[in-house]
Design a protein around this motif. Structure first.
Motif, short mmCIF file in Angstrom:
data_model
loop_
_atom_site.label_atom_id
_atom_site.label_comp_id
_atom_site.label_asym_id
_atom_site.label_seq_id
_atom_site.Cartn_x
_atom_site.Cartn_y
_atom_site.Cartn_z
N GLY A 29 0.78 -1.22 0.00
CA GLY A 29 0.00 0.00 0.00
C GLY A 29 0.81 1.27 0.00
N LYS A 33 -1.17 1.07 4.36
CA LYS A 33 -2.60 0.96 4.11
C LYS A 33 -2.85 0.72 2.62
CE LYS A 33 -4.12 3.82 8.00
NZ LYS A 33 -4.88 5.03 8.42
N ILE A 63 -6.87 -4.49 -0.93
CA ILE A 63 -7.61 -4.91 0.27
C ILE A 63 -7.90 -6.40 0.22
CG2 ILE A 63 -9.84 -4.73 1.46
CD1 ILE A 63 -9.86 -1.75 0.71
N TYR A 81 -4.84 -8.50 0.95
CA TYR A 81 -4.47 -8.44 2.37
C TYR A 81 -5.41 -9.30 3.20
CZ TYR A 81 -3.40 -6.61 7.02
OH TYR A 81 -3.06 -6.50 8.35
#
Length: 321
Positions: A125, A139, A146, A149
């Motif tokens: 990220g 992030k 997303i 992860y």
């Protein structure tokens, strides 16, 4: 041993299938052909050790059928591409999260010995630290990031809660033979190669100084085999960067491609490069530390970006024309 390769008709999956069939493994390919291609696996269909199951990882019963009698799972099936996930986050989540969970559940129920899965460097990220070290992430910058992860989180829970051995391989910009150059979400290397061979100007997003750890397919195959076969208990139930450990800017990449392609067609060296706007969700720089994989798995990548591109360009030129 019998290995299930989800997404086995895709770029990475078909290369894994070819490699493990050559080593005498029994291989089951599980694919719905949404992004994979039948021509990628046509050479395997008459091999007595190869089985094709056409199905979707979003269907739990299909996943259960696919793992039946299997020893190990190499989970490659996913919807890749940051832009695709931004345009359609729901489908990306359905495939990459719900489908991943289905495969974990089916693998646990089927007493699979080890579940090795394709993770992603996108997990880092907004972390600006270089090189990327497995334990330090930022992030996520896209729905795709997303989902990948979340895969790692689910794998960790299944290891701790159910005792399922898992290993995640964070792929860094993999390229090589059989990579699809067509479609809206084609990977940059085969797409640029195809454009250059047609004397079309490749469009680089941004100024071309974004850099990536481009990783040749044979390095990725080596990592999958090491993850599959390691006997070191310290080496399982974790994640590894899967890369070469060097970075190349997009400008440098295009120049290397032009040099290699010009050996086949001198006119390619004169094709102009165009710069467009930067792409939403892109990480500016990506460089992997591969020390963990070297230490715990004995990883020794054989192909640098230059060596890999020589191999890849030869294949592309002979197969994409």
């Amino acid at each position: 041993m019998k290995i299930l390769i989800t997404g086995g008709a895709g770029f990475i999956g078909s290369n894994l299938s070819e490699y493990f069939l050559a080593k005498g493994y029994k291989v089951v390919c599980f694919d719905n052909f949404s992004t994979g291609h039948r021509h990628n696996i046509s050479d395997f269909l008459n091999n007595k050790n190869y089985t094709l199951i056409e199905g979707d990882i979003r269907n739990l019963e299909s996943c259960r059928k696919a793992v039946d009698g299997v020893d190990y799972v190499l989970h490659q099936a996913a919807l890749g591409s940051v832009p695709r996930s931004i345009n359609d986050p729901i489908t990306t989540n359905d495939v990459n999260v719900s489908g991943f969970l289905n495969m974990l559940v089916a693998s646990r129920e089927g007493n699979i010995k080890r579940f090795v899965y394709a993770a992603s460097s996108s997990t880092y990220g907004d972390s600006e630290a270089l090189p990327k070290v497995e334990e330090n992430i930022g992030k996520p910058l896209s729905p795709y990031a997303i989902t990948k992860y979340v895969n790692e989180l689910y794998a960790e829970i299944f290891s701790k809660t159910y005792g399922l051995e898992t290993i995640g391989l964070r792929y860094f910009n993999v390229f090589g033979r059989r990579q699809d150059p067509t479609g809206a979400y084609a990977a940059v290397i085969p797409k640029f190669v195809m454009q250059l061979m047609k004397y079309e100007s490749p469009i680089i997003n941004g100024d071309g100084n974004y850099s990536r750890d481009f990783t040749y397919i044979d390095n990725v195959i080596q990592m999958n085999e090491l993850a599959l076969t390691t006997k070191d208990i310290d080496g399982v139930n974790t994640v590894y960067n899967t890369a070469y450990g060097d970075r190349t800017t997009l400008n440098e990449l295009v120049n290397i491609l032009k040099v290699n392609l010009s050996k086949f067609d001198p006119k390619i060296k004169d094709v102009e490069i165009i710069h467009g706007p930067s792409r939403t969700g892109d990480i500016p720089h990506s460089l992997a530390s591969i020390e963990k994989a070297k230490r715990l798995l004995g990883y020794k990548p054989q192909f640098s970006i230059e060596d890999g591109l020589k191999e890849a360009v030869n294949w592309y030129y002979n197969n994409l024309k």
